[in-house]
Scaffold this motif. Structure first.
Motif, PDB file in Angstrom:
ATOM      1  N   VAL A  60       0.969  -0.978   0.296  1.00 24.78           N
ATOM      2  CA  VAL A  60       0.360  -0.035  -0.120  1.00 24.78           C
ATOM      3  C   VAL A  60       0.628   0.769  -0.083  1.00 24.78           C
ATOM      4  CG1 VAL A  60      -1.707   1.435   1.377  1.00 24.78           C
ATOM      5  CG2 VAL A  60      -1.674  -1.246   1.377  1.00 24.78           C
ATOM      6  N   LYS A  61       0.940   2.323  -0.813  1.00 24.63           N
ATOM      7  CA  LYS A  61       1.518   3.185  -1.379  1.00 24.63           C
ATOM      8  C   LYS A  61       3.147   3.098  -0.762  1.00 24.63           C
ATOM      9  CE  LYS A  61      -1.600   6.822   0.249  1.00 24.63           C
ATOM     10  NZ  LYS A  61      -1.416   8.149   0.677  1.00 24.63           N
ATOM     11  N   GLY A  62       3.724   1.959  -1.959  1.00 26.52           N
ATOM     12  CA  GLY A  62       4.505   1.197  -1.847  1.00 26.52           C
ATOM     13  C   GLY A  62       5.069   0.737  -0.937  1.00 26.52           C
ATOM     14  N   ILE A  63       4.355  -0.186   0.699  1.00 24.44           N
ATOM     15  CA  ILE A  63       4.661  -0.471   1.833  1.00 24.44           C
ATOM     16  C   ILE A  63       4.483  -1.112   2.226  1.00 24.44           C
ATOM     17  CG2 ILE A  63       4.780   0.097   4.162  1.00 24.44           C
ATOM     18  CD1 ILE A  63       6.086   2.632   2.793  1.00 24.44           C
ATOM     19  N   GLU A  64       5.421  -2.755   2.190  1.00 24.96           N
ATOM     20  CA  GLU A  64       4.948  -3.811   2.627  1.00 24.96           C
ATOM     21  C   GLU A  64       4.203  -4.155   3.385  1.00 24.96           C
ATOM     22  OE1 GLU A  64       5.666  -7.655   0.400  1.00 24.96           O
ATOM     23  OE2 GLU A  64       6.717  -5.698  -0.196  1.00 24.96           O
TER      24      GLU A  64
END
Length: 504
Positions: free
Chosen positions: A193-197
């Motif tokens: 999500v938004k590049g966060i794992e």
């Protein structure tokens, strides 16, 4: 946080605390802990075991599970005095390294207790690792020793170098915020999500449609993130501990009791998504958007606050909305969720005796769901009244601002102003001020529902969204039953509030 965490190099510091945890006889339910200490200039040191863990506001008295406490220097026993129930005073040689060792019994399966058997281990750091008074800000390391072949570790702690068994915490607040799960763990397909794992790792997860489950969970996380608009962690992991009851929130993870068997039932899946939405939203609401009293933590005496109704009650409120905004439930199921909270509160005799702030402050003695036994009728649960008051505040703000602002804006204000900018918690007065700043009017009338036992006028607020609360009486049980209904007609303003509330 994940099974394989981001690597950091532990810095050489003075003084040094290095913990090693082993499980030589897991069938006995005992952890063995060794603590290597060096660089201490004092000759008398008090080691304390925390009495509780943040997120579970009860005295757990973890020291009662400690046995065989020994201190040594060059293989010679050092004098150990039990100063009180959770404090061991050690006489040491100044600037000479020494070692502590002790055993911790862990035979209770509960999310706020450590547990060990032959198949897996769950470590609540507060129950395993002693601290030194007034030295909570120093870094520490933890090594897990003697793991069976094939076992993995899940924890929010950062790993040291490339090790899979050695971890580092910048201070004791971080150490105590990172439970450790050890066993034959399963990791589900992660999502970003938004590049966060974001990951889900657990013990005995069960049989269910894991692709659909993670797809639903991603929608929950996206919906929760949309409330605040910021992700403050590098990665996040849901840790399923298996049996144990309950869930505890942390900065970059949550530990939850979990059994996936049965999740193919839509109702069971909805219940689980509500549960996970609640625990996930806590990383905002309580871990970062926090009452002023919840930090710095007093691990000895606890931290009492009037504002757990915000931390817990409003997290219930958002749990309901997050799952609906994620598209996982319909309007009727959302109504059913709110009805369950309102019915529980309105049928509690304690609503005439205890306010929300009193319920929050007295949870340390009453328990999170109110007093038990003969005094049960004189207390309420902030889990029940909290979401009801959240509904009142949200609709009051929407009405006052012609639906330009909502409770979402209050949560954003608290996050950016107090957590991000001021780096502290908010007081009772500051929470009300945040609501009134957002609404641009006084909300003194609405906050009477917080500070007093005044009866809530639900329909005055539900009408802003074209809703009403219908009351019926079960004459056999004498209990009241409340249900949401639409008004016969809704004007344009009411329709806008309703659909905005659902985030359609």
């Amino acid at each position: 946080m994940s099974v394989l965490t981001n690597n950091v190099q532990a810095q050489s510091v003075n003084p040094v605390l290095q913990y090693t945890v082993s499980m030589p006889n897991p069938e006995s339910h005992y952890f063995h802990v060794e603590l290597n200490c060096s660089g201490w200039k004092e000759e008398t040191i008090d080691f304390k075991m925390p009495n509780w863990m943040p997120g579970y506001y009860q005295m757990m008295n973890y020291s009662k599970m400690v046995e065989n406490f020994v201190a040594k220097n060059d293989n010679k026993d050092l004098a150990v005095t039990k100063a009180n129930e959770n404090t061991w005073q050690i006489n040491v040689t100044k600037n000479r390294p020494f070692t502590l060792s002790y055993d911790v019994k862990a035979d209770k399966q509960f999310v706020a207790n450590s547990f060990l058997d032959t198949t897996h281990a769950y470590i609540i750091p507060n129950s395993l690792f002693v601290y030194i008074n007034e030295n909570l800000n120093i870094p520490v390391s933890v090594k897990i020793s003697g793991m069976k072949e094939g076992m993995k570790i899940a924890t929010g702690l950062e790993s040291i170098k490339e090790s899979k068994t050695e971890f580092y915490a910048s201070d004791f607040d971080i150490l105590y915020d990172c439970p450790i799960l050890i066993g034959d763990l399963e990791e589900l397909p992660s999502f970003k999500v938004k590049g966060i794992e974001h990951r889900f790792v657990g013990y005995k997860l069960g049989n269910f449609d894991k692709v659909t489950f993670m797809s639903n969970l991603k929608k929950v996380v996206e919906s929760a993130v949309a409330v605040i608009g910021d992700i403050p962690y590098k990665e996040y992991t849901f840790i399923g501990i298996g049996p144990g009851q309950g869930g505890i929130e942390h900065l970059n993870n949550t530990t939850v009791s979990f059994d996936g068997n049965g999740l193919d039932n839509p109702d069971t899946m909805t219940t689980m998504m509500n549960f996970l939405a609640h625990e996930y939203f806590h990383h905002y609401n309580v871990k970062r958007i926090r009452p002023f009293e919840l930090g710095p933590f007093d691990y000895d005496k606890g931290n009492k606050t009037n504002l757990l109704w915000v931390s817990e009650g409003l997290s219930v409120y958002y749990e309901y909305l997050i799952v609906k905004r994620a598209g996982l439930i319909n309007e009727q199921t959302l109504f059913n969720n709110f009805e369950s909270s309102i019915n529980a509160f309105e049928n509690s005799p304690g609503r005439n005796y205890q306010s929300l702030t009193q319920s929050s402050f007295e949870t340390w003695s009453d328990g999170p769901f109110g007093k038990q036994g003969e005094n049960a009728n004189k207390a309420i649960s902030y889990y029940d009244k909290g979401p009801a008051v959240g509904l009142v505040l949200d609709f009051a703000i929407r009405k006052a601002t012609e639906n330009k602002k909502s409770l979402d804006d209050v949560m954003q204000l608290l996050y950016w102003q107090y957590y991000k900018k001021m780096q502290r918690g908010f007081t009772d007065a500051e929470f009300q001020q945040a609501c009134e700043t957002t609404a641009r009017i006084s909300l003194a009338k609405e906050f009477e529902y917080v500070y007093t036992t005044k009866e809530i006028d639900y329909n005055a607020y539900l009408s802003y969204a074209g809703l009403r609360l219908k009351e019926q009486v079960d004459y056999d049980s004498k209990s009241k039953k409340y249900s949401f209904q639409f008004l016969d007609t809704k004007n344009e303003s009411q329709q806008k509030v309703f659909y905005s509330w659902l985030n359609k």
